[in-house]
Design an enzyme around this catalytic site. Structure first.
Site, short mmCIF file in Angstrom:
data_model
loop_
_atom_site.label_atom_id
_atom_site.label_comp_id
_atom_site.label_asym_id
_atom_site.label_seq_id
_atom_site.Cartn_x
_atom_site.Cartn_y
_atom_site.Cartn_z
N CYS A 133 33.88 12.04 22.36
CA CYS A 133 32.97 11.49 21.35
C CYS A 133 33.23 11.61 19.79
O CYS A 133 33.14 12.42 19.33
CB CYS A 133 31.36 11.75 21.66
SG CYS A 133 30.27 10.93 20.70
N CYS B 22 30.46 11.88 17.67
CA CYS B 22 29.73 13.34 17.60
C CYS B 22 30.82 14.18 16.89
O CYS B 22 30.26 15.27 16.07
CB CYS B 22 29.72 13.78 18.90
SG CYS B 22 28.96 12.62 20.17
N ASP B 23 32.05 14.11 16.88
CA ASP B 23 32.88 15.56 16.83
C ASP B 23 33.92 15.10 15.58
O ASP B 23 34.67 16.05 15.42
CB ASP B 23 33.53 15.81 18.20
CG ASP B 23 32.46 16.45 19.10
OD1 ASP B 23 31.61 16.76 18.62
OD2 ASP B 23 32.73 16.26 20.28
#
Ligand code: NDP
Length: 315
Positions: free
Chosen positions: A139, A142-143
Protein backbone atom coordinates in the site's frame (compact mmCIF):
# COMPACT_ATOMS: atom_id res chain seq x y z
CA UNK A 1 -25.82 -30.59 18.49
CA UNK A 2 -25.13 -27.16 20.02
CA UNK A 3 -27.99 -24.74 20.47
CA UNK A 4 -28.72 -22.21 17.69
CA UNK A 5 -27.77 -18.69 18.74
CA UNK A 6 -30.18 -15.93 17.67
CA UNK A 7 -28.89 -12.39 17.25
CA UNK A 8 -30.14 -9.10 15.84
CA UNK A 9 -26.85 -8.24 14.20
CA UNK A 10 -23.90 -10.41 13.22
CA UNK A 11 -20.73 -8.66 12.07
CA UNK A 12 -18.33 -10.82 10.07
CA UNK A 13 -14.77 -9.48 10.10
CA UNK A 14 -12.84 -7.14 12.37
CA UNK A 15 -11.00 -4.44 10.43
CA UNK A 16 -11.87 -0.76 10.75
CA UNK A 17 -15.14 -1.40 8.87
CA UNK A 18 -16.28 -4.16 11.24
CA UNK A 19 -15.30 -2.37 14.44
CA UNK A 20 -16.94 0.89 13.36
CA UNK A 21 -20.10 -1.02 12.46
CA UNK A 22 -19.91 -2.67 15.90
CA UNK A 23 -19.58 0.66 17.73
CA UNK A 24 -22.61 2.10 15.94
CA UNK A 25 -24.70 -1.09 16.17
CA UNK A 26 -23.94 -1.52 19.87
CA UNK A 27 -24.79 2.09 20.65
CA UNK A 28 -28.11 1.57 18.81
CA UNK A 29 -28.77 -1.33 21.21
CA UNK A 30 -28.60 -3.99 18.50
CA UNK A 31 -26.36 -6.15 20.73
CA UNK A 32 -24.00 -7.04 17.90
CA UNK A 33 -22.06 -10.26 17.81
CA UNK A 34 -18.74 -10.07 15.95
CA UNK A 35 -16.66 -12.93 14.61
CA UNK A 36 -13.20 -11.52 14.10
CA UNK A 37 -12.14 -13.73 11.20
CA UNK A 38 -8.85 -15.39 10.34
CA UNK A 39 -6.82 -12.20 10.79
CA UNK A 40 -8.27 -10.28 13.76
CA UNK A 41 -7.84 -6.58 13.04
CA UNK A 42 -7.58 -7.17 9.30
CA UNK A 43 -5.02 -5.84 6.85
CA UNK A 44 -3.95 -2.95 9.08
CA UNK A 45 -2.31 -5.40 11.46
CA UNK A 46 0.30 -5.94 8.74
CA UNK A 47 1.02 -2.20 8.56
CA UNK A 48 3.64 -0.63 10.75
CA UNK A 49 2.69 2.96 11.28
CA UNK A 50 -0.69 4.49 10.43
CA UNK A 51 -0.27 8.22 9.94
CA UNK A 52 -3.30 9.03 7.83
CA UNK A 53 -6.18 8.10 10.15
CA UNK A 54 -7.64 11.34 11.52
CA UNK A 55 -7.30 11.75 15.27
CA UNK A 56 -3.81 10.33 15.66
CA UNK A 57 -1.53 13.36 15.19
CA UNK A 58 1.56 11.34 16.13
CA UNK A 59 0.54 8.23 14.19
CA UNK A 60 -0.22 4.82 15.65
CA UNK A 61 0.81 1.30 14.72
CA UNK A 62 -1.78 -0.78 12.86
CA UNK A 63 -2.06 -3.41 15.63
CA UNK A 64 -2.38 -0.74 18.37
CA UNK A 65 -5.10 1.03 16.43
CA UNK A 66 -7.04 -2.21 16.05
CA UNK A 67 -6.76 -2.85 19.80
CA UNK A 68 -8.19 0.60 20.46
CA UNK A 69 -11.06 -0.01 18.03
CA UNK A 70 -11.73 -3.38 19.66
CA UNK A 71 -11.75 -1.78 23.12
CA UNK A 72 -14.18 0.88 21.88
CA UNK A 73 -16.50 -1.75 20.39
CA UNK A 74 -16.39 -3.76 23.64
CA UNK A 75 -17.05 -0.67 25.76
CA UNK A 76 -20.56 -0.66 24.28
CA UNK A 77 -20.83 -4.41 24.85
CA UNK A 78 -20.19 -5.81 21.41
CA UNK A 79 -19.71 -9.54 21.86
CA UNK A 80 -16.32 -9.92 20.09
CA UNK A 81 -15.32 -13.52 19.45
CA UNK A 82 -12.21 -15.09 18.06
CA UNK A 83 -13.15 -17.44 15.22
CA UNK A 84 -14.62 -17.18 11.78
CA UNK A 85 -17.76 -17.83 9.78
CA UNK A 86 -17.16 -20.39 7.06
CA UNK A 87 -20.67 -21.03 5.71
CA UNK A 88 -23.83 -19.00 5.20
CA UNK A 89 -27.37 -19.54 3.98
CA UNK A 90 -29.02 -16.27 3.02
CA UNK A 91 -32.01 -17.84 1.27
CA UNK A 92 -34.56 -16.96 3.96
CA UNK A 93 -35.68 -14.01 6.05
CA UNK A 94 -33.39 -15.16 8.86
CA UNK A 95 -29.75 -15.30 7.81
CA UNK A 96 -28.08 -18.52 8.84
CA UNK A 97 -24.35 -18.57 9.44
CA UNK A 98 -22.01 -21.25 10.75
CA UNK A 99 -18.69 -20.84 12.50
CA UNK A 100 -15.66 -22.97 11.69
CA UNK A 101 -16.49 -25.13 14.70
CA UNK A 102 -20.01 -25.81 13.38
CA UNK A 103 -21.91 -23.42 15.67
CA UNK A 104 -25.11 -22.18 14.00
CA UNK A 105 -26.12 -18.54 14.29
CA UNK A 106 -29.41 -17.02 13.10
CA UNK A 107 -29.05 -13.31 12.46
CA UNK A 108 -31.74 -10.81 11.52
CA UNK A 109 -29.09 -8.59 10.01
CA UNK A 110 -25.58 -9.39 8.84
CA UNK A 111 -22.82 -6.89 8.19
CA UNK A 112 -20.12 -8.30 5.92
CA UNK A 113 -16.77 -6.66 6.67
CA UNK A 114 -14.45 -9.45 5.63
CA UNK A 115 -12.10 -7.16 3.70
CA UNK A 116 -9.64 -8.15 1.03
CA UNK A 117 -6.22 -9.71 1.01
CA UNK A 118 -3.35 -8.09 -0.86
CA UNK A 119 -1.58 -10.45 -3.22
CA UNK A 120 2.18 -10.82 -2.84
CA UNK A 121 4.75 -12.44 -5.09
CA UNK A 122 5.48 -15.12 -2.51
CA UNK A 123 9.27 -14.72 -2.62
CA UNK A 124 11.05 -15.76 0.57
CA UNK A 125 12.93 -12.44 0.77
CA UNK A 126 9.68 -10.46 0.29
CA UNK A 127 7.94 -12.40 3.06
CA UNK A 128 10.93 -11.95 5.39
CA UNK A 129 10.73 -8.14 5.19
CA UNK A 130 6.96 -8.22 5.42
CA UNK A 131 7.14 -10.26 8.61
CA UNK A 132 9.85 -8.07 10.12
CA UNK A 133 7.75 -4.99 9.40
CA UNK A 134 9.65 -2.70 7.06
CA UNK A 135 10.79 -2.21 3.49
CA UNK A 136 8.04 -4.19 1.75
CA UNK A 137 4.48 -2.94 1.41
CA UNK A 138 1.31 -3.51 -0.60
CA UNK A 139 0.00 0.00 0.00
CA UNK A 140 1.88 3.04 -1.31
CA UNK A 141 -0.69 5.43 0.05
CA UNK A 142 -0.20 3.96 3.55
CA UNK A 143 3.58 3.59 3.53
CA UNK A 144 4.99 5.76 0.72
CA UNK A 145 5.64 8.64 3.09
CA UNK A 146 8.33 6.62 4.88
CA UNK A 147 10.37 6.58 1.64
CA UNK A 148 10.25 10.24 0.76
CA UNK A 149 13.51 11.41 -0.81
CA UNK A 150 14.50 7.78 -1.47
CA UNK A 151 14.40 5.31 -4.37
CA UNK A 152 11.71 2.65 -4.55
CA UNK A 153 10.66 -0.24 -6.77
CA UNK A 154 7.06 -1.19 -7.53
CA UNK A 155 5.87 -4.35 -9.22
CA UNK A 156 2.60 -4.59 -11.18
CA UNK A 157 1.06 -3.05 -14.28
CA UNK A 158 -2.63 -2.63 -13.47
CA UNK A 159 -4.53 0.51 -12.49
CA UNK A 160 -3.46 0.09 -8.85
CA UNK A 161 0.22 -0.16 -9.74
CA UNK A 162 -0.04 2.93 -11.95
CA UNK A 163 -1.89 4.90 -9.32
CA UNK A 164 0.58 3.87 -6.61
CA UNK A 165 3.66 4.46 -8.80
CA UNK A 166 2.40 7.95 -9.57
CA UNK A 167 1.74 8.58 -5.88
CA UNK A 168 5.27 7.40 -5.02
CA UNK A 169 6.80 9.54 -7.76
CA UNK A 170 5.71 12.64 -5.86
CA UNK A 171 7.56 11.51 -2.74
CA UNK A 172 10.53 9.53 -4.03
CA UNK A 173 13.51 10.64 -6.06
CA UNK A 174 13.05 7.66 -8.37
CA UNK A 175 10.49 4.90 -8.83
CA UNK A 176 11.33 1.82 -10.87
CA UNK A 177 8.31 -0.07 -12.13
CA UNK A 178 8.70 -3.74 -12.96
CA UNK A 179 6.20 -4.97 -15.57
CA UNK A 180 6.19 -8.69 -16.29
CA UNK A 181 4.89 -8.45 -19.87
CA UNK A 182 5.71 -5.99 -22.64
CA UNK A 183 2.53 -4.03 -21.95
CA UNK A 184 0.35 -2.65 -19.19
CA UNK A 185 -2.92 -4.10 -18.03
CA UNK A 186 -3.97 -0.68 -16.77
CA UNK A 187 -6.32 1.64 -18.62
CA UNK A 188 -4.56 3.70 -21.28
CA UNK A 189 -4.90 6.95 -19.40
CA UNK A 190 -3.33 5.54 -16.22
CA UNK A 191 -0.49 3.88 -18.15
CA UNK A 192 0.19 7.08 -20.09
CA UNK A 193 0.41 9.04 -16.88
CA UNK A 194 3.22 6.87 -15.50
CA UNK A 195 4.96 6.75 -18.87
CA UNK A 196 4.98 10.55 -18.88
CA UNK A 197 6.30 10.93 -15.35
CA UNK A 198 9.98 11.81 -15.44
CA UNK A 199 11.16 10.00 -12.31
CA UNK A 200 9.35 6.73 -13.07
CA UNK A 201 11.44 4.22 -15.00
CA UNK A 202 9.46 1.33 -16.49
CA UNK A 203 11.25 -1.95 -17.11
CA UNK A 204 9.23 -4.43 -19.20
CA UNK A 205 9.40 -8.22 -19.46
CA UNK A 206 10.91 -8.35 -16.01
CA UNK A 207 10.31 -10.56 -12.97
CA UNK A 208 11.45 -9.94 -9.43
CA UNK A 209 14.03 -12.46 -8.28
CA UNK A 210 14.85 -11.23 -4.77
CA UNK A 211 14.40 -8.31 -2.43
CA UNK A 212 17.92 -7.56 -1.26
CA UNK A 213 19.16 -6.56 2.20
CA UNK A 214 19.77 -8.03 5.63
CA UNK A 215 17.85 -5.89 8.14
CA UNK A 216 16.66 -3.20 5.74
CA UNK A 217 15.91 -3.27 2.03
CA UNK A 218 18.87 -2.15 -0.06
CA UNK A 219 17.74 -3.13 -3.54
CA UNK A 220 15.88 -5.52 -5.80
CA UNK A 221 17.31 -8.17 -8.05
CA UNK A 222 15.23 -8.62 -11.23
CA UNK A 223 15.49 -10.72 -14.35
CA UNK A 224 14.45 -10.12 -17.94
CA UNK A 225 12.15 -13.06 -18.73
CA UNK A 226 13.02 -12.91 -22.45
CA UNK A 227 16.82 -12.62 -22.31
CA UNK A 228 17.58 -13.98 -18.83
CA UNK A 229 19.65 -10.88 -18.04
CA UNK A 230 19.73 -10.00 -14.35
CA UNK A 231 19.89 -6.49 -12.94
CA UNK A 232 20.15 -5.02 -9.45
CA UNK A 233 18.12 -1.89 -8.73
CA UNK A 234 19.09 0.12 -5.64
CA UNK A 235 16.01 0.85 -3.48
CA UNK A 236 14.99 1.20 0.15
CA UNK A 237 11.33 0.29 -0.43
CA UNK A 238 9.66 -2.47 -2.43
CA UNK A 239 5.98 -2.06 -3.26
CA UNK A 240 3.78 -4.87 -4.52
CA UNK A 241 0.68 -3.81 -6.48
CA UNK A 242 -0.42 -6.98 -8.24
CA UNK A 243 -4.02 -6.97 -7.07
CA UNK A 244 -6.18 -7.89 -4.11
CA UNK A 245 -8.51 -10.77 -3.48
CA UNK A 246 -11.73 -9.81 -1.72
CA UNK A 247 -12.64 -12.29 1.03
CA UNK A 248 -16.09 -13.05 -0.31
CA UNK A 249 -15.99 -16.69 -1.43
CA UNK A 250 -18.43 -17.95 1.21
CA UNK A 251 -21.10 -15.45 0.09
CA UNK A 252 -20.89 -16.19 -3.65
CA UNK A 253 -24.03 -18.37 -3.77
CA UNK A 254 -26.24 -15.61 -2.36
CA UNK A 255 -24.63 -12.19 -2.77
CA UNK A 256 -24.08 -10.50 -6.14
CA UNK A 257 -20.36 -10.15 -6.80
CA UNK A 258 -18.62 -8.42 -9.67
CA UNK A 259 -16.35 -10.36 -12.00
CA UNK A 260 -13.38 -9.89 -9.66
CA UNK A 261 -15.25 -11.09 -6.58
CA UNK A 262 -16.06 -7.74 -4.95
CA UNK A 263 -19.55 -7.40 -3.47
CA UNK A 264 -21.82 -5.21 -5.57
CA UNK A 265 -23.76 -2.50 -3.82
CA UNK A 266 -27.44 -2.97 -4.60
CA UNK A 267 -28.11 0.74 -4.30
CA UNK A 268 -25.25 3.24 -4.72
CA UNK A 269 -24.75 5.46 -1.70
CA UNK A 270 -25.95 2.76 0.73
CA UNK A 271 -24.48 -0.44 2.17
CA UNK A 272 -27.28 -2.65 0.77
CA UNK A 273 -26.44 -5.91 -0.91
CA UNK A 274 -28.98 -7.78 -3.06
CA UNK A 275 -30.14 -9.71 0.04
CA UNK A 276 -32.44 -7.71 2.34
CA UNK A 277 -30.91 -7.49 5.81
CA UNK A 278 -27.37 -8.21 4.60
CA UNK A 279 -25.11 -5.19 4.37
CA UNK A 280 -21.50 -4.71 3.33
CA UNK A 281 -18.76 -2.40 4.57
CA UNK A 282 -15.09 -1.88 3.78
CA UNK A 283 -12.78 -3.48 1.25
CA UNK A 284 -15.03 -6.46 0.50
CA UNK A 285 -16.91 -4.00 -1.74
CA UNK A 286 -14.21 -1.42 -2.41
CA UNK A 287 -11.50 -1.82 -5.00
CA UNK A 288 -10.93 1.88 -5.44
CA UNK A 289 -10.19 3.58 -2.12
CA UNK A 290 -9.17 0.77 0.27
CA UNK A 291 -8.36 3.08 3.15
CA UNK A 292 -8.96 2.52 6.86
CA UNK A 293 -10.92 5.73 7.09
CA UNK A 294 -13.19 4.90 4.11
CA UNK A 295 -13.72 1.41 5.54
CA UNK A 296 -14.69 2.95 8.88
CA UNK A 297 -17.11 5.30 7.08
CA UNK A 298 -18.86 2.45 5.29
CA UNK A 299 -18.94 0.49 8.57
CA UNK A 300 -20.95 3.33 10.07
CA UNK A 301 -23.29 3.30 7.04
CA UNK A 302 -23.85 -0.45 7.33
CA UNK A 303 -24.79 -0.22 11.01
CA UNK A 304 -27.20 2.67 10.35
CA UNK A 305 -28.75 0.78 7.42
CA UNK A 306 -29.09 -2.37 9.57
CA UNK A 307 -30.69 -0.37 12.38
CA UNK A 308 -33.22 1.18 9.97
CA UNK A 309 -33.96 -2.25 8.48
CA UNK A 310 -34.71 -3.63 11.96
CA UNK A 311 -36.82 -0.58 12.87
CA UNK A 312 -38.90 -1.06 9.72
CA UNK A 313 -39.51 -4.65 10.86
CA UNK A 314 -40.88 -3.35 14.14
CA UNK A 315 -37.90 -3.61 16.50
P1 NDP B 1 -5.23 -6.04 -11.77
O1 NDP B 1 -5.61 -7.46 -11.60
O2 NDP B 1 -5.99 -5.20 -12.73
O3 NDP B 1 -3.69 -5.95 -12.21
C1 NDP B 1 -2.72 -6.71 -11.59
C2 NDP B 1 -1.40 -6.43 -12.27
O4 NDP B 1 -0.38 -7.13 -11.55
C3 NDP B 1 -1.36 -6.91 -13.72
O5 NDP B 1 -0.62 -6.00 -14.50
C4 NDP B 1 -0.60 -8.24 -13.60
O6 NDP B 1 0.20 -8.55 -14.72
C5 NDP B 1 0.34 -7.96 -12.46
N1 NDP B 1 0.73 -9.18 -11.78
C6 NDP B 1 -0.06 -10.14 -11.25
N2 NDP B 1 0.68 -11.11 -10.70
C7 NDP B 1 1.96 -10.75 -10.88
C8 NDP B 1 3.20 -11.35 -10.56
N3 NDP B 1 3.25 -12.49 -9.89
N4 NDP B 1 4.34 -10.71 -10.92
C9 NDP B 1 4.30 -9.54 -11.59
N5 NDP B 1 3.15 -8.93 -11.93
C10 NDP B 1 2.01 -9.52 -11.58
O7 NDP B 1 -5.25 -5.42 -10.26
P2 NDP B 1 -5.39 -3.92 -9.79
O8 NDP B 1 -5.30 -3.97 -8.30
O9 NDP B 1 -4.47 -3.04 -10.49
O10 NDP B 1 -6.88 -3.51 -10.18
C11 NDP B 1 -8.00 -4.27 -9.76
C12 NDP B 1 -9.27 -3.62 -10.27
O11 NDP B 1 -9.46 -2.36 -9.65
C13 NDP B 1 -9.22 -3.34 -11.78
O12 NDP B 1 -10.51 -3.55 -12.29
C14 NDP B 1 -8.85 -1.87 -11.85
O13 NDP B 1 -9.31 -1.24 -13.03
C15 NDP B 1 -9.56 -1.32 -10.60
N6 NDP B 1 -8.89 -0.12 -10.11
C16 NDP B 1 -9.33 1.10 -10.52
C17 NDP B 1 -8.72 2.23 -10.09
C18 NDP B 1 -9.23 3.54 -10.55
O14 NDP B 1 -10.07 3.56 -11.42
N7 NDP B 1 -8.77 4.64 -10.00
C19 NDP B 1 -7.56 2.23 -9.18
C20 NDP B 1 -7.16 0.89 -8.83
C21 NDP B 1 -7.79 -0.20 -9.28
P3 NDP B 1 -0.45 -9.03 -16.12
O15 NDP B 1 -1.03 -7.81 -16.73
O16 NDP B 1 0.74 -9.55 -16.84
O17 NDP B 1 -1.46 -10.07 -15.77
Amino acid sequence: MSEIEKVQCLIIGSGPAGYTAAIYAARADMKPLMYQGMQPGGQLTTTNEVENFPGYPDGITGPAMMMELEAQAKRFETDVRFGFIDKVDFSGDIHKCWTESGKEIHAETVIISTGATAKYLGLESEQKFLKNGGGVSACAICDGFFYRGQETVIVGAGDSACEEAHYLSKLCTKVTMLVRRDEFRASKIMAERVKNTKNIEIIYNTDTVEVLGDDVVTGVKAKNNKTGEEITIPATGFFVAIGHKPNTDIFADYINLDDTGYIKYEKPGTSYTNVPGVFVAGDAADKTYRQAVTAAGTGCMAALDAERYLSAKGH
